[in-house]
Scaffold this motif. Structure first.
Motif, PDB file in Angstrom:
ATOM      1  N   VAL A   1      98.986  90.965  31.156  1.00 17.96           N
ATOM      2  CA  VAL A   1      98.700  91.157  29.457  1.00 17.96           C
ATOM      3  C   VAL A   1      99.136  92.553  29.306  1.00 17.96           C
ATOM      4  CG1 VAL A   1      97.286  91.027  27.617  1.00 17.96           C
ATOM      5  CG2 VAL A   1      96.623  89.800  29.580  1.00 17.96           C
ATOM      6  N   ALA A   2     100.011  92.766  28.336  1.00 16.00           N
ATOM      7  CA  ALA A   2     100.745  94.181  28.185  1.00 16.00           C
ATOM      8  C   ALA A   2     100.692  94.337  26.682  1.00 16.00           C
ATOM      9  CB  ALA A   2     102.319  94.071  28.760  1.00 16.00           C
ATOM     10  N   ASP A   3     100.878  95.626  26.217  1.00 17.29           N
ATOM     11  CA  ASP A   3     100.749  95.801  24.917  1.00 17.29           C
ATOM     12  C   ASP A   3     102.322  95.980  24.581  1.00 17.29           C
ATOM     13  OD1 ASP A   3     100.199  96.700  22.375  1.00 17.29           O
ATOM     14  OD2 ASP A   3      99.223  98.386  22.739  1.00 17.29           O
ATOM     15  N   LYS A   4     103.035  94.989  23.690  1.00 15.77           N
ATOM     16  CA  LYS A   4     104.461  95.299  23.335  1.00 15.77           C
ATOM     17  C   LYS A   4     104.578  96.636  22.591  1.00 15.77           C
ATOM     18  CE  LYS A   4     108.620  92.810  21.828  1.00 15.77           C
ATOM     19  NZ  LYS A   4     109.092  92.958  22.842  1.00 15.77           N
ATOM     20  N   LYS A   5     105.424  97.419  23.103  1.00 19.61           N
ATOM     21  CA  LYS A   5     105.777  98.714  22.260  1.00 19.61           C
ATOM     22  C   LYS A   5     104.777  99.618  22.501  1.00 19.61           C
ATOM     23  CE  LYS A   5     108.958  97.144  19.138  1.00 19.61           C
ATOM     24  NZ  LYS A   5     109.582  96.810  17.392  1.00 19.61           N
ATOM     25  N   GLY A   6     103.714  99.264  23.331  1.00 15.75           N
ATOM     26  CA  GLY A   6     102.422 100.325  23.640  1.00 15.75           C
ATOM     27  C   GLY A   6     102.682 100.657  24.965  1.00 15.75           C
ATOM     28  N   GLU A   7     101.729 101.143  25.775  1.00 11.48           N
ATOM     29  CA  GLU A   7     101.810 101.733  27.213  1.00 11.48           C
ATOM     30  C   GLU A   7     100.589 101.283  28.174  1.00 11.48           C
ATOM     31  OE1 GLU A   7     101.402 105.978  26.500  1.00 11.48           O
ATOM     32  OE2 GLU A   7     103.671 106.079  25.352  1.00 11.48           O
ATOM     33  N   SER A   8      99.994 100.005  27.831  1.00 14.08           N
ATOM     34  CA  SER A   8      99.000  99.415  28.643  1.00 14.08           C
ATOM     35  C   SER A   8      99.239  98.047  29.252  1.00 14.08           C
ATOM     36  CB  SER A   8      97.860  99.441  27.775  1.00 14.08           C
ATOM     37  OG  SER A   8      97.174 100.625  27.533  1.00 14.08           O
ATOM     38  N   ILE A   9      98.954  98.036  30.400  1.00 15.85           N
ATOM     39  CA  ILE A   9      99.192  96.910  31.117  1.00 15.85           C
ATOM     40  C   ILE A   9      98.036  96.336  31.975  1.00 15.85           C
ATOM     41  CG2 ILE A   9     100.661  95.325  32.840  1.00 15.85           C
ATOM     42  CD1 ILE A   9     103.165  96.988  31.964  1.00 15.85           C
TER      43      ILE A   9
ATOM     44  N   ILE B   1      97.915  99.270  34.589  1.00 19.69           N
ATOM     45  CA  ILE B   1      99.188 100.325  34.541  1.00 19.69           C
ATOM     46  C   ILE B   1      99.067 101.169  33.178  1.00 19.69           C
ATOM     47  CG2 ILE B   1     101.535 100.344  34.751  1.00 19.69           C
ATOM     48  CD1 ILE B   1     101.699  97.764  36.074  1.00 19.69           C
ATOM     49  N   LYS B   2      99.387 102.273  33.282  1.00 13.78           N
ATOM     50  CA  LYS B   2      99.617 103.161  31.971  1.00 13.78           C
ATOM     51  C   LYS B   2     100.909 103.740  32.021  1.00 13.78           C
ATOM     52  CE  LYS B   2      95.192 102.818  30.136  1.00 13.78           C
ATOM     53  NZ  LYS B   2      95.045 102.065  28.668  1.00 13.78           N
ATOM     54  N   THR B   3     101.758 103.218  31.261  1.00 13.07           N
ATOM     55  CA  THR B   3     103.105 103.838  31.365  1.00 13.07           C
ATOM     56  C   THR B   3     103.159 105.041  30.565  1.00 13.07           C
ATOM     57  OG1 THR B   3     103.796 102.468  29.334  1.00 13.07           O
ATOM     58  CG2 THR B   3     103.878 101.269  31.774  1.00 13.07           C
TER      59      THR B   3
END
Length: 394
Positions: A119-127, A139-141
């Motif tokens: 589950v990822a935040d599109k245009k965000g930084e969390s997975i 994951i924190k991008t």
């Protein structure tokens, strides 16, 4: 004691053999007739079931369900993931919770592969990386996420963008960083999409280059197995196409990739180094694309017909399987687990077989949010607003 007289009886051996042959022929003919009858009955029943149109259904079981506003649904290894801005929950088809994960995301998106989901935040930084027990990695991008894909052992590929430069990172199932790559627009083009094979041994990138008004797309292939170790940056193939854009890549199997473009789809195949195998010519204005590991589907606007839409389905050899016009104002179209095509609107859905027959078309008093196959010819699961129904068509 009187001497007993004996008389020798001579049998007609030829007549006896003829009787045996006639008996065997009768048994053989009877057996063939029975087999033909059974096969004919089964074939007739199969054709009847495959071409029958159902307009109603009976509810076998119904379970109440609570969903927040804006909830999306995704299939996950026989279960269902419900997700929204506040979290994701995995439930069984009987509405029993498997796991729950809270988070805060503005635009959550989900990808699944066998026993893993992200589950990822599109245009965000969390997975968040999930398996069947729950969260196994995070994951924190440091850059906005454009796309994320997970492989069947939990490897995650992430496409990110910042200041016109594309970045691809690979992580393991625990969220540990594995590898990275950069694509600078002025050198190689802007990355439109990425795809990772189920076994995580192969990856492809679609790169768009616009130079002096001319458009070119390059599809670059990477191999992380032994054969790729011998190549520079693990690159095992590059294919460029002038005046074409390929915004979507998908691995159909570990060795077959489909590149969906404006006007045609190119199918690549290769266990080590990919080669162009087939092309499918398509109308330039594609409204929707859907696929599974055997077939590719397209939906077009159908301006000059009573039905507003037309779908085409092809196999991986590029041969058309069927073409069908339909009039459902749909929100989602895709293959079910049983290989049928489901077209779902806000309050109606239609199901088509791979012969192009409309198997079911129904309207609902409640909004329908997802349709799943449930084994057997007539069994399905309808996810309606606040309710999960196991149904049988009739």
């Amino acid at each position: 004691m009187d001497k007993q007289a004996y008389r020798v009886v001579t049998s007609d051996v030829n007549e006896m053999n003829e009787k045996i042959h006639r008996h065997r022929r009768r048994i053989l003919i009877l057996t063939v007739l029975v087999v033909v009858f059974v096969l004919g009955t089964l074939t007739g029943a199969y054709i009847y079931l495959q071409t029958r149109n159902y307009t109603d259904y009976e509810i076998v079981e119904s379970m109440g369900r609570e969903d927040s506003s804006g909830t999306g649904f995704a299939e996950f290894n026989g279960n269902i993931i419900k997700y929204n801005k506040d979290g994701a929950t995995c439930i069984s088809v009987s509405n029993h919770m498997v796991w729950n994960q809270t988070y805060e995301m503005q635009s959550p998106m989900v990808d699944t592969c066998e026993g893993y989901a992200v589950v990822a935040d599109k245009k965000g930084e969390s997975i968040y990386i999930m398996d069947m027990q729950g969260a196994c990695g995070e994951i924190k991008t440091t850059m906005p996420i454009q796309k994320v894909q997970v492989a069947n052992q939990g490897t995650v590929a992430v496409l990110m963008e910042r200041d016109g430069t594309g970045y691809i990172h690979l992580y393991d199932k625990a969220g540990t960083f594995l590898a990275e790559g950069e694509f600078h627009t002025q050198n190689s083009g802007y990355p439109l999409d990425i795809a990772i094979s189920n076994d995580a041994k192969k990856m492809a990138v679609s790169l768009l280059d616009v130079n002096e008004g001319k458009v070119k797309t390059t599809i670059k292939f990477f191999n992380f197995d032994a054969s790729g170790q011998e190549e520079i940056d693990n690159v095992v193939g590059e294919f460029s196409y002038a005046d074409l854009v390929f915004p979507q890549l998908e691995f159909m199997t570990n060795d077959i990739l489909a590149a969906f473009g404006n006007g045609k789809t190119v199918i690549f195949e290769g266990t080590q180094k990919p080669q162009e195998k087939n092309e499918i010519s398509t109308e330039s204005e594609i409204r929707s694309i859907f696929y599974n590991h055997k077939y590719l589907g397209y939906v077009y606007e159908n301006e000059n017909s009573v039905a507003p839409y037309k779908m085409q389905v092809f196999d991986l050899a590029g041969k058309e399987v069927f073409s069908k016009e339909f009039n459902v104002q749909y929100e989602e179209i895709g293959f079910l687990e049983n290989g049928e095509v489901c077209v779902r609107g806000e309050s109606e859905c239609a199901i088509y077989t791979l012969r192009g027959w409309e198997k079911f078309h129904g309207s609902f008093d409640k909004g329908i949010q997802k349709v799943l196959s449930a084994g057997g010819i007539r069994n399905y699961i309808f996810l309606k607003e606040g309710e999960t129904q196991k149904v049988r068509l009739k």
